[in-house]
Write a protein that holds these residues in place. Sequence first.
Motif, PDB file in Angstrom:
ATOM      1  N   ILE A  88      66.387 -48.095  10.492  1.00 54.10           N
ATOM      2  CA  ILE A  88      67.762 -48.587  10.582  1.00 54.10           C
ATOM      3  C   ILE A  88      67.688 -49.998  11.147  1.00 54.10           C
ATOM      4  O   ILE A  88      67.129 -50.209  12.225  1.00 54.10           O
ATOM      5  CB  ILE A  88      68.623 -47.701  11.508  1.00 54.10           C
ATOM      6  CG1 ILE A  88      68.598 -46.243  11.028  1.00 54.10           C
ATOM      7  CG2 ILE A  88      70.054 -48.224  11.582  1.00 54.10           C
ATOM      8  CD1 ILE A  88      69.281 -45.274  11.986  1.00 54.10           C
ATOM      9  N   LEU A  89      68.227 -50.969  10.411  1.00 57.16           N
ATOM     10  CA  LEU A  89      68.188 -52.359  10.849  1.00 57.16           C
ATOM     11  C   LEU A  89      69.601 -52.847  11.156  1.00 57.16           C
ATOM     12  O   LEU A  89      70.543 -52.584  10.400  1.00 57.16           O
ATOM     13  CB  LEU A  89      67.574 -53.264   9.775  1.00 57.16           C
ATOM     14  CG  LEU A  89      66.219 -52.860   9.167  1.00 57.16           C
ATOM     15  CD1 LEU A  89      65.734 -53.974   8.224  1.00 57.16           C
ATOM     16  CD2 LEU A  89      65.193 -52.603  10.245  1.00 57.16           C
ATOM     17  N   LEU A  90      69.740 -53.568  12.278  1.00 57.41           N
ATOM     18  CA  LEU A  90      71.023 -54.146  12.650  1.00 57.41           C
ATOM     19  C   LEU A  90      70.801 -55.604  13.029  1.00 57.41           C
ATOM     20  O   LEU A  90      69.736 -55.960  13.555  1.00 57.41           O
ATOM     21  CB  LEU A  90      71.629 -53.430  13.867  1.00 57.41           C
ATOM     22  CG  LEU A  90      71.853 -51.925  13.804  1.00 57.41           C
ATOM     23  CD1 LEU A  90      70.619 -51.172  14.259  1.00 57.41           C
ATOM     24  CD2 LEU A  90      73.034 -51.529  14.679  1.00 57.41           C
ATOM     25  N   PRO A  91      71.816 -56.465  12.790  1.00 57.60           N
ATOM     26  CA  PRO A  91      71.681 -57.834  13.290  1.00 57.60           C
ATOM     27  C   PRO A  91      71.758 -57.808  14.812  1.00 57.60           C
ATOM     28  O   PRO A  91      72.456 -56.965  15.369  1.00 57.60           O
ATOM     29  CB  PRO A  91      72.892 -58.555  12.689  1.00 57.60           C
ATOM     30  CG  PRO A  91      73.860 -57.481  12.298  1.00 57.60           C
ATOM     31  CD  PRO A  91      73.089 -56.214  12.109  1.00 57.60           C
ATOM     32  N   SER A  92      71.031 -58.701  15.489  1.00 56.54           N
ATOM     33  CA  SER A  92      71.082 -58.743  16.960  1.00 56.54           C
ATOM     34  C   SER A  92      72.344 -59.431  17.429  1.00 56.54           C
ATOM     35  O   SER A  92      72.660 -60.526  16.998  1.00 56.54           O
ATOM     36  CB  SER A  92      69.882 -59.519  17.525  1.00 56.54           C
ATOM     37  OG  SER A  92      68.779 -58.687  17.693  1.00 56.54           O
ATOM     38  N   GLY A  93      73.048 -58.787  18.338  1.00 56.65           N
ATOM     39  CA  GLY A  93      74.228 -59.356  18.977  1.00 56.65           C
ATOM     40  C   GLY A  93      74.569 -58.415  20.108  1.00 56.65           C
ATOM     41  O   GLY A  93      74.043 -57.306  20.144  1.00 56.65           O
ATOM     42  N   PRO A  94      75.441 -58.830  21.016  1.00 58.07           N
ATOM     43  CA  PRO A  94      75.745 -57.955  22.152  1.00 58.07           C
ATOM     44  C   PRO A  94      76.215 -56.559  21.707  1.00 58.07           C
ATOM     45  O   PRO A  94      75.704 -55.556  22.195  1.00 58.07           O
ATOM     46  CB  PRO A  94      76.857 -58.702  22.881  1.00 58.07           C
ATOM     47  CG  PRO A  94      76.686 -60.120  22.496  1.00 58.07           C
ATOM     48  CD  PRO A  94      76.124 -60.126  21.110  1.00 58.07           C
ATOM     49  N   ASP A  95      77.161 -56.516  20.789  1.00 59.92           N
ATOM     50  CA  ASP A  95      77.692 -55.214  20.358  1.00 59.92           C
ATOM     51  C   ASP A  95      76.682 -54.420  19.538  1.00 59.92           C
ATOM     52  O   ASP A  95      76.538 -53.212  19.710  1.00 59.92           O
ATOM     53  CB  ASP A  95      78.953 -55.399  19.509  1.00 59.92           C
ATOM     54  CG  ASP A  95      80.127 -55.860  20.344  1.00 59.92           C
ATOM     55  OD1 ASP A  95      79.930 -56.060  21.555  1.00 59.92           O
ATOM     56  OD2 ASP A  95      81.221 -56.014  19.791  1.00 59.92           O
ATOM     57  N   THR A  96      75.992 -55.100  18.645  1.00 58.97           N
ATOM     58  CA  THR A  96      75.080 -54.383  17.755  1.00 58.97           C
ATOM     59  C   THR A  96      73.841 -53.883  18.499  1.00 58.97           C
ATOM     60  O   THR A  96      73.279 -52.853  18.132  1.00 58.97           O
ATOM     61  CB  THR A  96      74.674 -55.276  16.570  1.00 58.97           C
ATOM     62  OG1 THR A  96      74.443 -56.595  17.063  1.00 58.97           O
ATOM     63  CG2 THR A  96      75.753 -55.310  15.526  1.00 58.97           C
ATOM     64  N   LYS A  97      73.435 -54.594  19.548  1.00 60.96           N
ATOM     65  CA  LYS A  97      72.303 -54.086  20.332  1.00 60.96           C
ATOM     66  C   LYS A  97      72.701 -52.791  21.048  1.00 60.96           C
ATOM     67  O   LYS A  97      71.919 -51.847  21.136  1.00 60.96           O
ATOM     68  CB  LYS A  97      71.832 -55.138  21.346  1.00 60.96           C
ATOM     69  CG  LYS A  97      71.054 -56.255  20.676  1.00 60.96           C
ATOM     70  CD  LYS A  97      70.046 -56.919  21.612  1.00 60.96           C
ATOM     71  CE  LYS A  97      70.680 -57.897  22.558  1.00 60.96           C
ATOM     72  NZ  LYS A  97      69.650 -58.624  23.352  1.00 60.96           N
ATOM     73  N   GLU A  98      73.955 -52.765  21.550  1.00 58.14           N
ATOM     74  CA  GLU A  98      74.435 -51.537  22.198  1.00 58.14           C
ATOM     75  C   GLU A  98      74.548 -50.401  21.185  1.00 58.14           C
ATOM     76  O   GLU A  98      74.208 -49.253  21.470  1.00 58.14           O
ATOM     77  CB  GLU A  98      75.804 -51.776  22.835  1.00 58.14           C
ATOM     78  CG  GLU A  98      75.708 -52.653  24.045  1.00 58.14           C
ATOM     79  CD  GLU A  98      77.076 -52.957  24.628  1.00 58.14           C
ATOM     80  OE1 GLU A  98      78.026 -52.181  24.391  1.00 58.14           O
ATOM     81  OE2 GLU A  98      77.190 -53.985  25.304  1.00 58.14           O
ATOM     82  N   THR A  99      75.065 -50.749  20.013  1.00 59.93           N
ATOM     83  CA  THR A  99      75.169 -49.748  18.948  1.00 59.93           C
ATOM     84  C   THR A  99      73.795 -49.171  18.653  1.00 59.93           C
ATOM     85  O   THR A  99      73.617 -47.946  18.610  1.00 59.93           O
ATOM     86  CB  THR A  99      75.732 -50.391  17.666  1.00 59.93           C
ATOM     87  OG1 THR A  99      76.993 -50.997  17.971  1.00 59.93           O
ATOM     88  CG2 THR A  99      75.922 -49.364  16.557  1.00 59.93           C
ATOM     89  N   ALA A 100      72.821 -50.059  18.492  1.00 60.50           N
ATOM     90  CA  ALA A 100      71.462 -49.633  18.156  1.00 60.50           C
ATOM     91  C   ALA A 100      70.897 -48.712  19.231  1.00 60.50           C
ATOM     92  O   ALA A 100      70.286 -47.682  18.928  1.00 60.50           O
ATOM     93  CB  ALA A 100      70.566 -50.864  17.996  1.00 60.50           C
ATOM     94  N   ALA A 101      71.107 -49.075  20.501  1.00 59.80           N
ATOM     95  CA  ALA A 101      70.560 -48.280  21.608  1.00 59.80           C
ATOM     96  C   ALA A 101      71.152 -46.871  21.611  1.00 59.80           C
ATOM     97  O   ALA A 101      70.452 -45.878  21.775  1.00 59.80           O
ATOM     98  CB  ALA A 101      70.842 -48.980  22.936  1.00 59.80           C
TER      99      ALA A 101
END
Lengths: 321, 253
Positions: A88-101
């Motif tokens: 699963i790949l997400l762009p790095s950003g404050p919200d997306t890093k939290e989503t990924a975690a």
Amino acid sequence: MAEILVLVDHLDGTVRKPTLELLTLARRLGEPSAVFLGPGADAAADTLGRFGAHKVYVVDAPEVGELLVTPAVDALTQIAGSTAPAAILLPSGPDTKETAARVALRLESGLITDAVDITAGEDGRPVTEQSAFAATHQVTAHITRGIPVITVKPNATAPEPAPVTAELEKWDVTFGPASAAAKVFSHTPRERGDRPELAEADIVVSGGRGVNGAENFALIERVADTLGAAVGASRAAVDAGWYPHSHQVGQTGTQVSPQLYLAAGISGAIQHRAGMQTSKTIVAVNKDKDAPIFELADYGVVGDLFQVLPQLVEEIDRRRS
Amino acid sequence: MKHVPDATADRTFTEDGTTDRGSVDSLLSELDEYAVEQALRIAESGPDVEICYLTVGPDDAKDALRKALAMGGDSAIHVSDEDIEGSDVFGTSLVLAGAIERHGFDLVLCGMASTDGTMSVVPALLAERLGVPAVTHLEELAVADGTVTGRRESDFASVRVRSALPAVVSVTDRSGDARYPSFKGIMAAKKKPVETLGLADLGIDPGQVGRTAARSAVDTATRRPPRTKGELVSDDGTGGIGLAAFLTAKKFA
């Protein structure tokens, strides 16, 4: 072929460049599928297909805009739960890093954030490259458990088209209780000019303490417009109120990795260097010949930016005409 | 609170790919000082607030707690256990959540990121584990009547958010300058209680944390080669022309 989920970063259906980079990277690992939250998927499908997304999973529900982060977590977890992707790949950003975690926690998977490159390892599983300690180190790593969840910084690779026809598939996601989420109650869009976005720009022109006043940032903007660049600012310039915080380049601001970074009147404190030293070419203009920024610069001019920059613009204009 | 290697020093990795903590001094992560500051402001704005600091780390991580206690606040918890060494964010958040639940809480305040790992995901993982809302990256916050409201800036918008307590909040370095500890504060901090806990106290199985439970592994960690020393010219009145020539040669102009 293994399916790779890519979370789409978009503004009302206009897909942002980092997503196209992710689709390009995803093709090294398998067959990309896009996960699209909110309205506008029909408009985005062409673009996503052009960069290789075979499927677009669409989650268009009111929760997406009303709650912070958790709707994306619910959506990705449920889609991944039934499609069993290889990554699963997400762009790095404050919200997306939290989503990924949170997705990784729920899926009992591992997480790598802020990758600057992804390759397929011997077993086909992703191997990432990251920058560490204010970009003084390079780290390669892999995920040892579950579905690898990886966030990738903008400008990790150049988007390459690989046209397919994207098939849209609507998903009904069961959202967790709204009581377990923060609610958005006001949303004021920032005024946007014609300049490129800072994080994804190919060229960034930044001003610092040496710009010495909000009104003087017009000169930085003039250089930026001549080069088709985004405008950045150092923490000192932002704290002084000379330029908006959203343009701060540095460890706690936006981290940029453009083809060209032009630093004007910036000494180059460690926090600033952490946000820009992975730039491919660095150019600096500063009055102080001992400024640390010159240690990074491919080309440095020791001089007054108010002399050097107007002359730079004139000379470029002259060469073009 | 996180005790981290000094971000202005020359940090490096050990052979096994973890942060080398022996080679440089460690201190309280600068970004956590903003969380301390906001906690103190909340306490100062209303009655009946108790501030407890929490850290996970080896013995000297207590220094981070003493620094925070010297700024203000009431007590601290230090979770220390050799089995925790090498934990990733999942192991760390498991330990933190265990200690937070054991102590009880209305609000968990965090810095936006640590200055060493800079992943900035622990607050979200805590919220997920504790089953409460996360309101992160706030530049401004207010707590009243069991609610936290705040402002966060995204790339495209200024967003106001609200959540009922209990909640996890993280604050940025723009939330307000952190105060310096006074001499009186430093002296008072020495008398404030610091409880030390191990994994057994939290009912956490050592197999769930530490290097063996980490879900990612570093393959290589190498120092980036120093940038080749570029050309440095002094402006003799033609500095802009020279720069234009450089940019043109590189096809940027």
